[in-house]
Design an enzyme around this catalytic site. Structure first.
Site, PDB file in Angstrom:
ATOM      1  N   ASP A  67      -9.223   8.373   6.876  1.00 41.61           N
ATOM      2  CA  ASP A  67      -8.997   7.958   5.491  1.00 41.61           C
ATOM      3  C   ASP A  67      -7.944   8.815   4.809  1.00 41.61           C
ATOM      4  O   ASP A  67      -7.541   9.868   5.326  1.00 41.61           O
ATOM      5  CB  ASP A  67     -10.316   7.990   4.701  1.00 41.61           C
ATOM      6  N   ASP A 136     -23.989  10.894  -0.191  1.00 42.78           N
ATOM      7  CA  ASP A 136     -24.509   9.543  -0.432  1.00 42.78           C
ATOM      8  C   ASP A 136     -24.575   8.718   0.862  1.00 42.78           C
ATOM      9  O   ASP A 136     -24.748   7.511   0.826  1.00 42.78           O
ATOM     10  CB  ASP A 136     -23.680   8.822  -1.500  1.00 42.78           C
ATOM     11  N   GLU A 143     -18.462   3.772   0.937  1.00 48.71           N
ATOM     12  CA  GLU A 143     -19.479   4.185  -0.033  1.00 48.71           C
ATOM     13  C   GLU A 143     -20.663   3.216  -0.008  1.00 48.71           C
ATOM     14  O   GLU A 143     -20.549   2.110   0.552  1.00 48.71           O
ATOM     15  CB  GLU A 143     -18.853   4.228  -1.431  1.00 48.71           C
TER      16      GLU A 143
END
Ligand code: F6R
Length: 265
Positions: A67, A136, A143
């Protein structure tokens, strides 16, 4: 999933580096998927040591990073491109032509993302993908709520990730809100995956990934569906695993029987 619990960060890093080194020795033109962030720093350090002291050869290795922040130039000190050069690439004999990182300045993002996928395919796919994990439960920048079948795309970072990553920037406001990331679908096509986590703040994410249901709310949980996934965590990151003792037992029994490198877990 094979879960390896190490006493600390250094042991985690050394074990991860050995697996990567073994891959590179077995197939010198291996395609490695790489991660930025704090977690793999020790692994890169150990690989650099192996290059210097043991002649581990990266000259034919091809890499694709997971990323990049959208809007940051490759030479921006907080870009993942810059991070990778500073912490790994410039210390080993990798051919710069073989390094791929998402273009944070891509104008036609869709075309860029398709090209990135194409480039991975062109070299025969990723042999070994290294991953960290967000608090998370994200892998790369997938996400909570991201498609578990997603391909390389532009994404918005979750508030928690922006807060966590603010430590690399002057302030939280400076953290880019967007990123280009490989999707879970892209990651899942790697032949082998190595997920690393250390520290107590990753314990919930690791428990959900290894022992929770497969859900897009914890994108790392999709790794349960991968046939060759190794999870290496230190004691702190493993602290919320219910079957911790069982994972230790599995590795002990396999090791004693000389089967540790068999891909049966
Ligand atoms: C980095 C990446 C992220 C990180 C994750 C954990 O390329 O894809 O998913 O692996 O955010 O970051 P650290 O290691 O800094 O805790």
């Amino acid at each position: 999933m094979r879960v390896i619990i190490t006493k600390d960060y250094d042991e985690m890093s050394i074990k991860a580096a050995r697996i990567i080194a073994e891959q590179v020795r077995r197939k010198p033109n291996s395609v490695l998927g790489l991660a930025a962030g704090s977690t793999p720093l020790g692994t890169y350090k150990e690989l650099i040591r192996m290059h210097r002291e043991e002649g581990l050869d990266f000259s034919s290795v091809i890499t694709f990073n997971l990323d990049e922040y959208y809007g940051l130039a490759p030479d921006h000190p907080q870009s993942y491109h810059y991070f990778m050069f500073e912490n790994f690439f410039k210390h080993v004999n990798i051919n710069p032509k073989n390094i791929h990182t998402p273009d944070g300045l891509a104008k036609d993002v869709k075309a860029f993302c398709e090209k990135y996928e194409e480039e991975i395919k062109k070299v025969g796919g990723i042999d070994l993908q290294l991953l960290g994990i967000g608090r998370d439960g994200h892998i790369a920048f997938n996400e909570p709520g991201s498609s578990l079948a997603g391909r390389t795309m532009l994404v918005a970072l979750a508030e928690e990730t922006i807060k966590d990553n603010a430590r690399f920037f002057k302030s939280e406001e400076e953290v880019p809100r967007l990123a280009i990331t490989m999707g879970c679908g892209t990651i899942m096509e790697a032949r082998r995956i190595l997920l690393l986590a250390n520290g107590e703040n990753k314990a919930d994410a690791i428990a959900a990934t290894v022992e929770g249901p497969v859900t897009s709310q914890v994108t790392a949980s999709i790794l349960q569906m991968h046939p060759d996934i190794i999870v290496i965590v230190d004691e702190a990151a493993a602290s919320k695993l219910k079957r911790k003792e069982y994972y230790k037992y599995v590795n002990r029994v396999l090791e004693e029987a000389g089967f540790l490198n068999f891909r049966c877990h």
